[in-house]
Design a protein around this motif. Structure first.
Motif, PDB file in Angstrom:
ATOM      1  N   GLN A 124      -3.603  65.016 -89.937  1.00 43.81           N
ATOM      2  CA  GLN A 124      -2.175  65.329 -89.705  1.00 43.81           C
ATOM      3  C   GLN A 124      -1.305  64.059 -89.331  1.00 43.81           C
ATOM      4  OE1 GLN A 124      -2.687  68.426 -86.522  1.00 43.81           O
ATOM      5  NE2 GLN A 124      -1.319  69.392 -87.849  1.00 43.81           N
ATOM      6  N   LEU A 125      -1.913  62.906 -88.959  1.00 39.45           N
ATOM      7  CA  LEU A 125      -1.046  61.833 -88.523  1.00 39.45           C
ATOM      8  C   LEU A 125      -0.707  60.903 -89.825  1.00 39.45           C
ATOM      9  CD1 LEU A 125      -3.297  60.407 -85.359  1.00 39.45           C
ATOM     10  CD2 LEU A 125      -0.967  61.423 -85.377  1.00 39.45           C
ATOM     11  N   LEU A 126      -1.474  60.953 -90.799  1.00 42.36           N
ATOM     12  CA  LEU A 126      -1.274  60.242 -91.825  1.00 42.36           C
ATOM     13  C   LEU A 126      -0.206  61.281 -92.806  1.00 42.36           C
ATOM     14  CD1 LEU A 126      -4.983  59.274 -93.062  1.00 42.36           C
ATOM     15  CD2 LEU A 126      -2.949  57.821 -92.490  1.00 42.36           C
ATOM     16  N   GLU A 127      -0.548  62.511 -92.752  1.00 41.39           N
ATOM     17  CA  GLU A 127       0.700  63.308 -93.331  1.00 41.39           C
ATOM     18  C   GLU A 127       1.792  63.146 -92.958  1.00 41.39           C
ATOM     19  OE1 GLU A 127       1.759  67.962 -93.681  1.00 41.39           O
ATOM     20  OE2 GLU A 127      -0.240  67.406 -92.861  1.00 41.39           O
ATOM     21  N   ASN A 128       1.970  63.263 -91.534  1.00 38.45           N
ATOM     22  CA  ASN A 128       3.391  63.192 -91.030  1.00 38.45           C
ATOM     23  C   ASN A 128       4.089  61.706 -90.524  1.00 38.45           C
ATOM     24  OD1 ASN A 128       4.156  66.290 -89.924  1.00 38.45           O
ATOM     25  ND2 ASN A 128       1.857  65.895 -89.682  1.00 38.45           N
ATOM     26  N   LEU A 129       3.269  60.960 -90.344  1.00 40.91           N
ATOM     27  CA  LEU A 129       3.577  59.581 -90.112  1.00 40.91           C
ATOM     28  C   LEU A 129       3.443  58.462 -91.336  1.00 40.91           C
ATOM     29  CD1 LEU A 129       2.245  59.328 -86.309  1.00 40.91           C
ATOM     30  CD2 LEU A 129       4.594  60.273 -87.070  1.00 40.91           C
ATOM     31  N   SER A 130       2.512  58.741 -91.884  1.00 40.79           N
ATOM     32  CA  SER A 130       2.086  57.995 -92.861  1.00 40.79           C
ATOM     33  C   SER A 130       1.401  56.559 -92.580  1.00 40.79           C
ATOM     34  CB  SER A 130       3.387  57.331 -93.907  1.00 40.79           C
ATOM     35  OG  SER A 130       4.094  58.352 -94.399  1.00 40.79           O
ATOM     36  N   PHE A 131       0.867  56.748 -91.190  1.00 43.42           N
ATOM     37  CA  PHE A 131      -0.156  55.766 -90.704  1.00 43.42           C
ATOM     38  C   PHE A 131      -0.581  56.493 -89.680  1.00 43.42           C
ATOM     39  CE2 PHE A 131       4.056  55.325 -88.332  1.00 43.42           C
ATOM     40  CZ  PHE A 131       3.638  55.782 -86.968  1.00 43.42           C
ATOM     41  N   ASN A 132      -1.804  55.876 -89.065  1.00 41.83           N
ATOM     42  CA  ASN A 132      -2.920  56.608 -88.270  1.00 41.83           C
ATOM     43  C   ASN A 132      -2.945  55.662 -87.165  1.00 41.83           C
ATOM     44  OD1 ASN A 132      -5.125  57.678 -86.942  1.00 41.83           O
ATOM     45  ND2 ASN A 132      -6.513  57.554 -88.780  1.00 41.83           N
ATOM     46  N   PRO A 133      -2.411  56.126 -85.796  1.00 42.99           N
ATOM     47  CA  PRO A 133      -2.639  55.228 -84.790  1.00 42.99           C
ATOM     48  C   PRO A 133      -3.938  55.576 -83.929  1.00 42.99           C
ATOM     49  CG  PRO A 133      -1.068  56.879 -84.334  1.00 42.99           C
ATOM     50  CD  PRO A 133      -1.247  56.909 -85.683  1.00 42.99           C
ATOM     51  N   PHE A 134      -4.607  56.503 -84.434  1.00 46.12           N
ATOM     52  CA  PHE A 134      -5.884  56.791 -83.730  1.00 46.12           C
ATOM     53  C   PHE A 134      -6.996  56.214 -84.165  1.00 46.12           C
ATOM     54  CE2 PHE A 134      -9.540  59.841 -83.234  1.00 46.12           C
ATOM     55  CZ  PHE A 134      -9.184  60.308 -81.891  1.00 46.12           C
ATOM     56  N   ASN A 135      -7.052  55.740 -85.293  1.00 43.85           N
ATOM     57  CA  ASN A 135      -8.070  54.949 -85.852  1.00 43.85           C
ATOM     58  C   ASN A 135      -8.622  53.629 -85.276  1.00 43.85           C
ATOM     59  OD1 ASN A 135      -9.000  52.555 -88.180  1.00 43.85           O
ATOM     60  ND2 ASN A 135     -10.002  54.378 -88.646  1.00 43.85           N
ATOM     61  N   PRO A 136      -7.447  52.859 -84.782  1.00 44.52           N
ATOM     62  CA  PRO A 136      -7.951  51.758 -84.283  1.00 44.52           C
ATOM     63  C   PRO A 136      -8.510  51.973 -82.806  1.00 44.52           C
ATOM     64  CG  PRO A 136      -5.488  51.803 -84.204  1.00 44.52           C
ATOM     65  CD  PRO A 136      -5.890  52.953 -85.023  1.00 44.52           C
ATOM     66  N   LEU A 137      -8.088  53.091 -81.921  1.00 43.63           N
ATOM     67  CA  LEU A 137      -8.740  53.236 -80.881  1.00 43.63           C
ATOM     68  C   LEU A 137      -9.888  53.861 -80.828  1.00 43.63           C
ATOM     69  CD1 LEU A 137      -5.730  55.492 -79.405  1.00 43.63           C
ATOM     70  CD2 LEU A 137      -5.910  53.267 -79.362  1.00 43.63           C
ATOM     71  N   ILE A 138     -10.475  54.493 -81.728  1.00 45.31           N
ATOM     72  CA  ILE A 138     -11.902  54.951 -81.837  1.00 45.31           C
ATOM     73  C   ILE A 138     -12.718  53.853 -82.572  1.00 45.31           C
ATOM     74  CG2 ILE A 138     -11.444  57.321 -82.099  1.00 45.31           C
ATOM     75  CD1 ILE A 138     -11.764  57.257 -85.193  1.00 45.31           C
ATOM     76  N   SER A 139     -12.121  52.962 -83.327  1.00 49.83           N
ATOM     77  CA  SER A 139     -12.828  51.792 -83.943  1.00 49.83           C
ATOM     78  C   SER A 139     -13.261  50.975 -82.642  1.00 49.83           C
ATOM     79  CB  SER A 139     -11.817  50.883 -84.828  1.00 49.83           C
ATOM     80  OG  SER A 139     -12.553  49.668 -85.232  1.00 49.83           O
ATOM     81  N   ALA A 140     -12.377  50.735 -81.693  1.00 51.64           N
ATOM     82  CA  ALA A 140     -12.626  49.886 -80.555  1.00 51.64           C
ATOM     83  C   ALA A 140     -13.947  50.376 -79.826  1.00 51.64           C
ATOM     84  CB  ALA A 140     -11.535  49.739 -79.439  1.00 51.64           C
ATOM     85  N   ALA A 141     -13.971  51.930 -79.765  1.00 58.57           N
ATOM     86  CA  ALA A 141     -14.953  52.612 -78.918  1.00 58.57           C
ATOM     87  C   ALA A 141     -16.496  52.351 -79.866  1.00 58.57           C
ATOM     88  CB  ALA A 141     -14.852  53.966 -78.922  1.00 58.57           C
ATOM     89  N   ILE A 142     -16.175  52.541 -80.870  1.00 62.76           N
ATOM     90  CA  ILE A 142     -17.425  52.113 -81.953  1.00 62.76           C
ATOM     91  C   ILE A 142     -18.018  50.684 -81.856  1.00 62.76           C
ATOM     92  CG2 ILE A 142     -18.271  52.197 -84.410  1.00 62.76           C
ATOM     93  CD1 ILE A 142     -16.338  54.717 -84.894  1.00 62.76           C
ATOM     94  N   ALA A 143     -17.208  49.929 -81.900  1.00 69.00           N
ATOM     95  CA  ALA A 143     -17.661  48.571 -81.959  1.00 69.00           C
ATOM     96  C   ALA A 143     -18.285  48.063 -80.876  1.00 69.00           C
ATOM     97  CB  ALA A 143     -16.427  47.520 -82.303  1.00 69.00           C
ATOM     98  N   ALA A 144     -17.626  48.818 -79.635  1.00 73.32           N
ATOM     99  CA  ALA A 144     -18.202  48.401 -78.137  1.00 73.32           C
ATOM    100  C   ALA A 144     -19.774  48.914 -78.089  1.00 73.32           C
ATOM    101  CB  ALA A 144     -17.188  49.019 -77.070  1.00 73.32           C
ATOM    102  N   GLN A 145     -20.081  49.990 -78.578  1.00 74.28           N
ATOM    103  CA  GLN A 145     -21.375  50.397 -78.551  1.00 74.28           C
ATOM    104  C   GLN A 145     -22.133  49.516 -79.293  1.00 74.28           C
ATOM    105  OE1 GLN A 145     -22.570  53.118 -76.776  1.00 74.28           O
ATOM    106  NE2 GLN A 145     -20.643  53.387 -76.017  1.00 74.28           N
ATOM    107  N   GLY A 146     -21.771  49.092 -80.395  1.00 71.97           N
ATOM    108  CA  GLY A 146     -22.591  48.004 -81.292  1.00 71.97           C
ATOM    109  C   GLY A 146     -22.611  46.748 -80.117  1.00 71.97           C
ATOM    110  N   GLY A 147     -21.627  46.279 -79.679  1.00 79.59           N
ATOM    111  CA  GLY A 147     -21.664  45.115 -78.589  1.00 79.59           C
ATOM    112  C   GLY A 147     -23.002  45.322 -77.748  1.00 79.59           C
TER     113      GLY A 147
END
Length: 463
Positions: free
Chosen positions: A326-349
C-alpha cells in the motif's frame, strides 16, 4: 562435516523415524514437519545435527532451521529416502486448526503472498536501478543530464517498474484461488477483470483526472490497479463459489459452465460490493500506517525497529506485506523498509558478538554464519539458533533495532521497493540515500554488537 543425505537420515531418526512423520515441507529457511507424536522427538539430538541452526514448535509444526539454500537440499535429501513427498498445502491442511484465529488468518494471508513477493522484489530493484541511472550526479559523471535520456528508454523502464503493481490484483487473485483450492487460472482472469482498461484507472481517479462510474447512483465502480484486499477477498469467495458449482454442475457441462458462472458472479460481486467496501478499508489501513510512520521525533522508527523482530517470532509478520504494498502504491516509496532493515541488521550484530566471544567451536560455527544470514535479511537462524537461546542477545538486538530505526526515521529514509533488507536492501537506495542507509544499518549492528559483547553474553553460559 556430514553430507546432506546423512543429515536427512539423522533428522528423520531424531524425530522418531518415518512412522512419526505426517508430512514435511519447507519455506525459505526452515524445514516444517508435522509429527504424530511430539514426545518421540529428541530435541537435544536435533540441535546437535550438522547445519541445524535451531528448532522449535510453532502452529503444530516442528520447524528446523537450516537457512536459505541449505533447507532446499535437505528437503530433497529427505524426499530421496522416501519419507514424504508432501507439499506445503498438505502441511497447511494438517495444521490449519492450530494456533489462534488471528494466527491462522495471518498465516493464510502469508501463504497467498509468499509466491508473489519475488516479482515485487524484482520490481523494487528495477525502481532502484532506474533511480540510479537517471540521477543527475550519476549522469554528470558521463557528461549527461536528465534531458539526454530518451523517451523510449524511460518507457522501457516504466514497463519494468509498473507492470507488477498495475496487474497486482491478477497476481493476488491467482494465488488466493490456489491457496483456497480453486482453479488458479480462473483467479488470474478474475484479477485481470479488476484492472480492465474498460474501467476508470484507480490512479487517475485518485488524481482527480477521471471520475468513477456510478451505478444505481451510489455505487462507485473503478479499476483496482495496485489494490490487494479486493482481489484477495474476490479470490477467497471465488474459490468457494467454484467448489460449490463443481459439486453440482453435471460433469459434461463442468468445463464450460463452472468457469462461466464463477466469473460472472464474482465480477458482479467484486465490482459492486467487495471492491467499493474493501477499497475504503484499504484506505483506512493506509491512513493508520501513515499516522504511525509520521510520529514525531523518530518515535515511529524507535517503536517499529524495536518491536519488528518480536513480531517475527510470532510468525504473523507477513501482514506487513500488505502495508508495504500500500505504501508503494500510494506514495511510490516505502518508509517502512528502512525501519525493519535496522531491526534485522541489529539481530545479526548481536549474533556476531556471540560468535566472536564464544569459545565453543560449535557455537562459533553456528553464530557466525547465522549473523551473516541476518546481514542478508534472514534472521530466523540468528534469532532461534542463537539469540533467543541465551535471551539477552535477543534483547540487545531489539535495542539496536530501535536505535537504528530511530535514525532511519530521523533521516526520513525511503526505499524504492520492498522485501529485501540489510545488505541486499542497498539496491533499494541507489540514489543519494545509500550512504545514510548504510550508516543506519551500521549504527544498528554496532549498538547490538557492543551491548551483547559487553553485557548480553557470558562465557559460563556456553553450551
Amino acid at each position: 562435516m556430514m553430507n546432506n543425505e546423512e543429515i536427512a537420515k539423522q533428522v528423520v531418526h531424531s524425530i522418531g523415524g518415518k512412522e512419526n512423520i505426517q508430512s514435511v515441507a519447507h519455506c525459505a529457511t526452515r524445514l516444517r514437519i508435522v509429527v504424530n507424536n511430539r514426545d518421540k522427538i529428541d530435541e537435544e539430538k536435533v540441535e546437535q545435527i550438522d547445519k541445524v541452526k535451531g528448532a522449535f514448535f510453532n502452529s503444530g509444526q516442528y520447524q528446523i532451521i537450516f537457512g536459505t539454500g541449505t533447507v532446499n537440499r535437505i528437503y530433497e535429501a529427505i524426499e530421496s529416502i522416501g519419507v514424504s513427498e508432501s507439499r506445503e498445502t498438505d502441511v497447511k491442511e494438517n495444521t490449519k486448526k492450530e494456533g489462534s484465529k488471528l494466527q491462522r488468518a495471518i498465516r493464510t494471508f502469508g501463504d497467498v503472498f509468499v509466491p508473489i513477493i519475488p516479482v515485487l522484489v524484482a520490481t523494487g530493484l528495477f525502481m532502484g536501478l532506474r533511480g540510479l541511472v537517471t540521477h543527475e550526479q550519476i549522469l554528470a559523471l558521463f557528461g549527461m543530464t536528465p534531458d539526454n535520456i530518451s523517451d523510449n528508454f524511460l518507457l522501457f523502464t516504466e514497463v519494468l517498474t509498473d507492470t507488477a503493481f498495475v496487474f497486482l490484483p491478477a497476481l493476488v487473485a491467482w494465488s488466493t484461488f490456489r491457496v483456497f483450492g480453486g482453479t488458479p487460472v480462473i483467479g488470474l482472469v478474475l484479477g485481470l477483470m479488476l484492472v480492465s482498461p474498460s474501467l476508470p484507472n484507480a490512479w487517475n481517479v485518485a488524481d482527480g483526472g477521471v471520475d468513477p462510474i456510478n451505478f444505481f447512483g451510489f455505487i462507485p465502480v473503478i479499476g483496482y490497479q495496485g489494490s490487494v484486499l479486493p482481489a484477495f477477498f474476490a479470490g477467497l469467495v471465488g474459490a468457494k463459489v467454484e467448489k460449490f458449482f463443481r459439486k453440482r454442475v453435471p460433469e459434461a457441462l463442468d468445463l464450460i459452465l463452472t468457469p462461466f458462472l464463477v466469473l460472472l458472479i464474482m465480477i458482479i460481486l467484486s465490482l459492486f460490493a467487495l471492491g467499493p467496501v474493501l477499497h475504503i478499508v484499504e484506505n483506512w489501513i493506509f491512513e493508520g500506517t501513515i499516522a504511525i510512520l509520521e510520529l514525531p521525533f523518530g518515535l515511529s522508527g524507535l517503536i517499529i525497529g524495536f518491536l519488528h523482530q518480536v513480531i517475527v517470532i510470532t510468525g504473523v509478520h507477513h501482514i506487513f506485506n500488505l502495508l508495504e504494498i500500500q505504501l508503494l502504491e500510494n506514495l511510490s516509496f516505502n518508509p517502512f523498509n528502512p525501519l525493519i532493515s535496522a531491526a534485522i541488521a541489529a539481530q545479526g550484530g548481536a549474533t556476531l558478538a556471540v560468535g566472536l566471544k564464544a569459545k565453543s567451536k560449535k557455537m562459533k560455527a553456528l553464530a557466525l554464519p547465522s549473523s551473516f544470514s541476518a546481514f542478508l535479511g534472514i534472521t530466523e537462524p540468528a534469532i532461534f539458533g542463537v539469540n533467543l537461546r541465551y535471551g539477552k542477545p535477543f534483547i540487545m538486538g531489539l535495542i539496536g533495532g530501535g536505535v537504528g530505526g530511530f535514525f532511519a526515521s530521523i533521516f526520513q529514509l525511503k526505499a524504492t521497493g520492498m522485501a529485501v533488507t540489510a545488505l541486499p536492501g542497498t539496491l533499494l537506495y541507489l540514489n543519494d540515500q545509500i550512504l545514510i542507509y548504510l550508516l543506519v544499518n551500521i549504527i544498528s549492528i554496532a549498538t547490538a554488537f557492543l551491548l551483547t559483547y559487553f553485557f548480553g553474553y557470558k562465557e559460563e553460559k556456553q553450551s
